[in-house]
Design a protein around this motif. Structure first.
Motif, PDB file in Angstrom:
ATOM      1  N   CYS A   1      56.458  78.023  77.398  1.00 51.26           N
ATOM      2  CA  CYS A   1      56.687  77.691  75.987  1.00 51.26           C
ATOM      3  C   CYS A   1      55.875  78.595  75.061  1.00 51.26           C
ATOM      4  N   ARG A   2      55.731  79.843  75.476  1.00 45.47           N
ATOM      5  CA  ARG A   2      55.052  80.849  74.657  1.00 45.47           C
ATOM      6  C   ARG A   2      56.065  81.882  74.181  1.00 45.47           C
TER       7      ARG A   2
ATOM      8  N   ALA B   1      64.812  72.266  73.969  1.00 47.39           N
ATOM      9  CA  ALA B   1      64.442  72.735  75.305  1.00 47.39           C
ATOM     10  C   ALA B   1      65.572  72.559  76.309  1.00 47.39           C
TER      11      ALA B   1
ATOM     12  N   ALA C   1      66.730  79.034  76.518  1.00 46.99           N
ATOM     13  CA  ALA C   1      65.818  77.894  76.610  1.00 46.99           C
ATOM     14  C   ALA C   1      65.067  77.908  77.939  1.00 46.99           C
TER      15      ALA C   1
ATOM     16  N   PHE D   1      62.336  80.481  77.942  1.00 45.38           N
ATOM     17  CA  PHE D   1      61.217  80.001  77.130  1.00 45.38           C
ATOM     18  C   PHE D   1      60.358  79.024  77.920  1.00 45.38           C
ATOM     19  N   LEU D   2      60.994  78.086  78.622  1.00 47.57           N
ATOM     20  CA  LEU D   2      60.250  77.116  79.428  1.00 47.57           C
ATOM     21  C   LEU D   2      59.529  77.806  80.574  1.00 47.57           C
TER      22      LEU D   2
ATOM     23  N   PRO E   1      59.745  70.479  73.453  1.00 48.52           N
ATOM     24  CA  PRO E   1      59.673  71.504  72.398  1.00 48.52           C
ATOM     25  C   PRO E   1      61.033  72.018  71.946  1.00 48.52           C
ATOM     26  N   TRP E   2      61.023  72.548  70.739  1.00 50.72           N
ATOM     27  CA  TRP E   2      62.124  73.354  70.229  1.00 50.72           C
ATOM     28  C   TRP E   2      61.631  74.800  70.176  1.00 50.72           C
ATOM     29  N   LEU E   3      62.568  75.732  70.046  1.00 49.54           N
ATOM     30  CA  LEU E   3      62.196  77.137  69.913  1.00 49.54           C
ATOM     31  C   LEU E   3      63.069  77.804  68.875  1.00 49.54           C
TER      32      LEU E   3
ATOM     33  N   LEU F   1      59.214  71.070  82.440  1.00 52.36           N
ATOM     34  CA  LEU F   1      58.305  70.224  81.664  1.00 52.36           C
ATOM     35  C   LEU F   1      57.860  68.992  82.435  1.00 52.36           C
TER      36      LEU F   1
ATOM     37  N   PRO G   1      57.830  79.699  69.918  1.00 52.68           N
ATOM     38  CA  PRO G   1      57.570  78.252  69.820  1.00 52.68           C
ATOM     39  C   PRO G   1      57.384  77.861  68.368  1.00 52.68           C
TER      40      PRO G   1
END
Length: 508
Positions: free
Chosen positions: A194-195, A166, A186, A189-190, A214-216, A360, A206
């Motif tokens: 995170c979808r 992230a 990243a 994504f955040l 999280p990682w992606l 986050l 995700p």
């Protein structure tokens, strides 16, 4: 999806049914591990919930935990009683009341093995792109490294693939030749919660592992042919990356637990010679190893976030590191880091990484303090230094604050550990007459004294900084000395007054 009864038939798992024999046709969609006493905010329908019962303290704990599972529509609960002397009877009864199938995990079975077998079972029941999926599953079963797994996925998808943290750190990549703005990917994504999101020809997925950090999976080369099959393979790859991460975290957790005695020492506990020797032997550290202590406070209520943040900040550190919750206080994450090689700009790099994950934090603040380097003999002193640095970071107004003991003066470290009541007393006793004079006369003697001391007591330098004649400066310092009853040209007096001014800054 896979029915619960299928999991009971996997020989390697040796799961034992404790309740819910009439509910075994429930479909399992994924697996989720938790040790939270109330995991409700992280649960989804159809999940097999895996727990080691670390949250269990008394019989009353069963009801809220199982209620959360029932309300979320969990498919079943798999629990290990290795640390509780078996599955508590009240947990069995709660599962019966709420109609949650309860599976007992053998005490000698690793959760990593359970996660792997269940993920593979779930994947094996899907019907999309069977050839590509089978090849990916074969690579995962053979324990291919993460870069190897990504290369397999890239070949199946005919597109480059990356795994990002992230923070924007590239964890692994299928190629080194194609550029990627990892930080921008990243952040997108955040920002999307995170979808899964498609951005600039990239698909950001995700992993579905519910980590607080999280990682992606990033898949490049947006192709129009066979989009449904391609999406299914990408999702499969994301699940297998999550499985690889889970394996790595299991190994990391075992390693970190080896350092438990040393983390207790950081927390202020007294260790016997045997305990200290045991901690050093288990970790491979020696009495001469150079170490730093990192303390971090993260916003609540996000369980485990502080530990995950420290693990991420140290992910590319070349030396050994051991991370856990700081014993004795339960409020801070702690890392003990081998520091033969320690970047001079580590605090700035850490601040940038933490700033990248601000979405986050939900408006919360992250503070970190760094102490050392020291050997084992100086570990307590380094922990105190880290605490003081953390206190200084906490007094800042920025959302992210990282302070190293090397960045601040000794007097600031000393003041950081002083209680506010004492600060008020020092301020009142040392600066009281000067503060009262400025307030009554609308004067600026406090600032004049501060600049004079910051110029090492040089009238000429202070006069220049204040844009006044040097005689004016001398008159003001004489007046301040008269009000304070102290000679401001005397060095010990200058030290006392300067420390009081630093206290004034912190109370302002």
């Amino acid at each position: 999806m896979t029915p619960v009864r299928t999991l009971l038939e996997i020989p390697d798992l040796r799961l034992r049914l404790r309740s819910g024999a009439a509910l075994l046709d429930r479909e399992v969609s994924r697996i989720y591990g938790t040790e939270l006493p109330d995991p409700s905010r992280y649960l989804s329908a159809g999940e097999l919930v895996l727990t080691g019962l670390l949250w269990w303290r008394a019989d009353d704990d069963a009801e809220p935990f199982v209620t959360a599972l029932a309300d979320a529509g969990a498919a079943a609960l798999a629990a290990s009683g290795a640390d509780t002397g078996g599955i508590p009877a009240e947990l069995v009864r709660a599962c019966e009341r709420h109609r949650i199938p309860l599976l007992e995990v053998p005490p000698d079975l690793s959760f990593a093995v359970i996660t792997e077998r269940v993920v593979l079972a779930l994947a094996g029941d899907r019907e999309d792109s069977p050839g590509a999926r089978k090849r990916l599953l074969s690579a995962a079963t053979e324990h291919a490294s993460l870069p190897e797994l990504l290369r397999h996925g890239a070949a199946e998808l005919d597109a480059p693939c990356w795994v990002l943290a992230a923070t924007g750190r590239i964890v692994a990549a299928s190629t080194q030749s194609e550029p990627l703005d990892a930080a921008a990917a990243a952040r997108a994504f955040l920002d999307a919660g995170c979808r899964t999101v498609v951005r600039d020809g990239l698909t950001l997925l995700p992993l579905g592992d519910r980590s607080p950090l999280p990682w992606l999976l990033v898949v490049g080369g947006d192709r129009a042919d066979r989009p449904t099959a391609r999406a299914a393979v990408a999702e499969e790859l994301a699940s297998l990356v999550a499985l690889d991460r889970s394996r790595s975290e299991q190994v990391r957790g075992v390693t970190d637990r080896l350092a438990a005695p040393l983390l207790r020492l950081v927390g202020g506990a007294a260790l016997s010679e045997g305990e200290l020797a045991g901690g050093l032997g288990a970790t491979g550290l020696t009495t001469d190893t150079a170490l730093r202590v990192l303390l971090l406070s993260a916003p609540e209520p996000t369980p485990g976030l502080g530990v995950h943040l420290l693990v991420e900040l140290l992910a590319e550190h070349p030396g050994r590191s051991f991370v856990g919750e700081l014993p004795q206080d339960g409020e801070h994450a702690c890392a003990l880091v081998e520091t033969n090689e320690w970047p001079a700009d580590w605090a700035d790099t850490a601040t940038a990484a933490l700033s990248a994950v601000e979405p986050l934090l939900r408006g919360g603040r992250v503070r970190a303090g760094i102490g050392g380097p020291v050997t084992i003999a100086g570990l307590r002193g380094a922990s105190e230094e880290a605490r003081h640095a953390l206190a200084l970071a906490a007094r800042g107004t920025d959302r992210i604050g990282v302070v190293s003991g090397e960045q601040i003066g000794t007097h600031q470290l000393l003041l950081a550990g002083v209680a506010d009541e004492f600060r008020h007393s020092v301020r009142r006793r040392t600066l009281g007459p000067l503060l009262a004079y400025d307030e009554a006369q609308q004067g600026d003697l406090v600032r004049t004294v501060r600049v004079f001391l910051e110029c090492s007591g040089s009238p000429g330098a202070a006069a220049k900084a204040l844009h006044v004649h040097v005689n004016t400066l001398r008159y003001r310092i004489a007046r301040a000395s008269e009000l304070l009853g102290k000679d401001l040209t005397d060095f010990p007096t200058q030290v006392d007054v300067y420390l009081a001014l630093c206290v004034e800054d912190r109370l302002a």
